[in-house]
Write a protein that holds these residues in place. Structure first.
Motif, short mmCIF file in Angstrom:
data_model
loop_
_atom_site.label_atom_id
_atom_site.label_comp_id
_atom_site.label_asym_id
_atom_site.label_seq_id
_atom_site.Cartn_x
_atom_site.Cartn_y
_atom_site.Cartn_z
N ASP A 10 0.82 -1.21 0.00
CA ASP A 10 0.00 0.00 0.00
C ASP A 10 0.85 1.27 0.00
O ASP A 10 0.55 2.23 -0.70
N GLN A 11 1.93 1.27 0.76
CA GLN A 11 2.73 2.48 0.86
C GLN A 11 3.50 2.79 -0.41
O GLN A 11 4.00 3.90 -0.58
N ASP A 12 3.60 1.85 -1.35
CA ASP A 12 4.25 2.09 -2.63
C ASP A 12 3.25 2.38 -3.75
O ASP A 12 3.63 2.82 -4.84
N ALA A 13 1.97 2.14 -3.51
CA ALA A 13 0.96 2.20 -4.56
C ALA A 13 0.86 3.58 -5.21
O ALA A 13 0.79 3.68 -6.44
N LEU A 14 0.86 4.65 -4.44
CA LEU A 14 0.72 5.98 -5.00
C LEU A 14 1.89 6.31 -5.92
O LEU A 14 1.69 6.88 -7.01
N ALA A 15 3.10 5.98 -5.51
CA ALA A 15 4.28 6.24 -6.35
C ALA A 15 4.19 5.46 -7.66
O ALA A 15 4.52 5.98 -8.73
N VAL A 16 3.73 4.21 -7.59
CA VAL A 16 3.57 3.38 -8.80
C VAL A 16 2.54 4.01 -9.73
O VAL A 16 2.79 4.20 -10.93
N LEU A 17 1.37 4.37 -9.20
CA LEU A 17 0.31 4.93 -10.02
C LEU A 17 0.70 6.28 -10.62
O LEU A 17 0.41 6.55 -11.79
N ASN A 18 1.38 7.10 -9.85
CA ASN A 18 1.83 8.40 -10.38
C ASN A 18 2.87 8.22 -11.49
O ASN A 18 2.82 8.92 -12.50
N ALA A 19 3.79 7.30 -11.31
CA ALA A 19 4.82 7.05 -12.33
C ALA A 19 4.19 6.50 -13.61
O ALA A 19 4.59 6.89 -14.72
N LEU A 20 3.22 5.62 -13.47
CA LEU A 20 2.52 5.11 -14.66
C LEU A 20 1.79 6.23 -15.38
O LEU A 20 1.87 6.36 -16.61
N ALA A 21 1.10 7.09 -14.63
CA ALA A 21 0.36 8.20 -15.23
C ALA A 21 1.29 9.17 -15.95
O ALA A 21 0.95 9.67 -17.04
N ARG A 22 2.46 9.45 -15.37
CA ARG A 22 3.42 10.35 -16.02
C ARG A 22 3.87 9.81 -17.38
O ARG A 22 4.23 10.56 -18.27
N GLN A 23 3.85 8.49 -17.52
CA GLN A 23 4.23 7.86 -18.79
C GLN A 23 3.03 7.66 -19.72
O GLN A 23 3.15 7.01 -20.75
N GLY A 24 1.87 8.17 -19.31
CA GLY A 24 0.68 8.05 -20.13
C GLY A 24 0.05 6.67 -20.10
O GLY A 24 -0.72 6.30 -20.99
N LEU A 25 0.36 5.90 -19.07
CA LEU A 25 -0.18 4.54 -18.93
C LEU A 25 -1.31 4.56 -17.92
O LEU A 25 -1.15 5.02 -16.78
#
Length: 105
Positions: A10-25
């Motif tokens: 859970d504590q890594d989820a936001l970083a993962v989702l933000n990084a994916l969004a920055r790449q347009g995924l």
């Protein structure tokens, strides 16, 4: 098309989702529970073309941090079992699946 299923803490989820969004995924987040410590985690679903799978894996590799967490000693244990221990947690457990059919309504 591929479906990347990644289970992260859970504590890594936001970083993962933000990084994916920055790449347009685009990704879908599901709350889940499990693992050795039975703590909350997040399952992230990412549907991508085959040539984007490595990008997703690189993002997961770079955003999921591995750390040590204490494990409480076993109740009633003596000797080795009575001492607190540490385990490595974090990172991501990832499955890459073939998508037979995709539809969006």
């Amino acid at each position: 098309m591929k479906l990347v299923v990644a289970i992260v803490q859970d504590q890594d989820a936001l970083a993962v989702l933000n990084a994916l969004a920055r790449q347009g995924l685009r990704a879908t987040k599901l709350a889940s529970t499990g693992g050795f410590l039975r703590e909350g985690n997040t399952t992230v679903l990412v549907g991508v073309e085959e040539d984007a799978v490595d990008r997703v894996l690189d993002i997961l590799r770079s955003t999921g941090s591995v750390r040590r967490e204490p494990v409480p000693p076993a109740e009633g244990g003596s000797g080795e079992e009575a001492r607190p221990a540490e385990v490595l947690v974090g990172g991501a457990t990832v499955f890459v699946l073939d998508v037979v059919r995709y539809a969006k309504f």
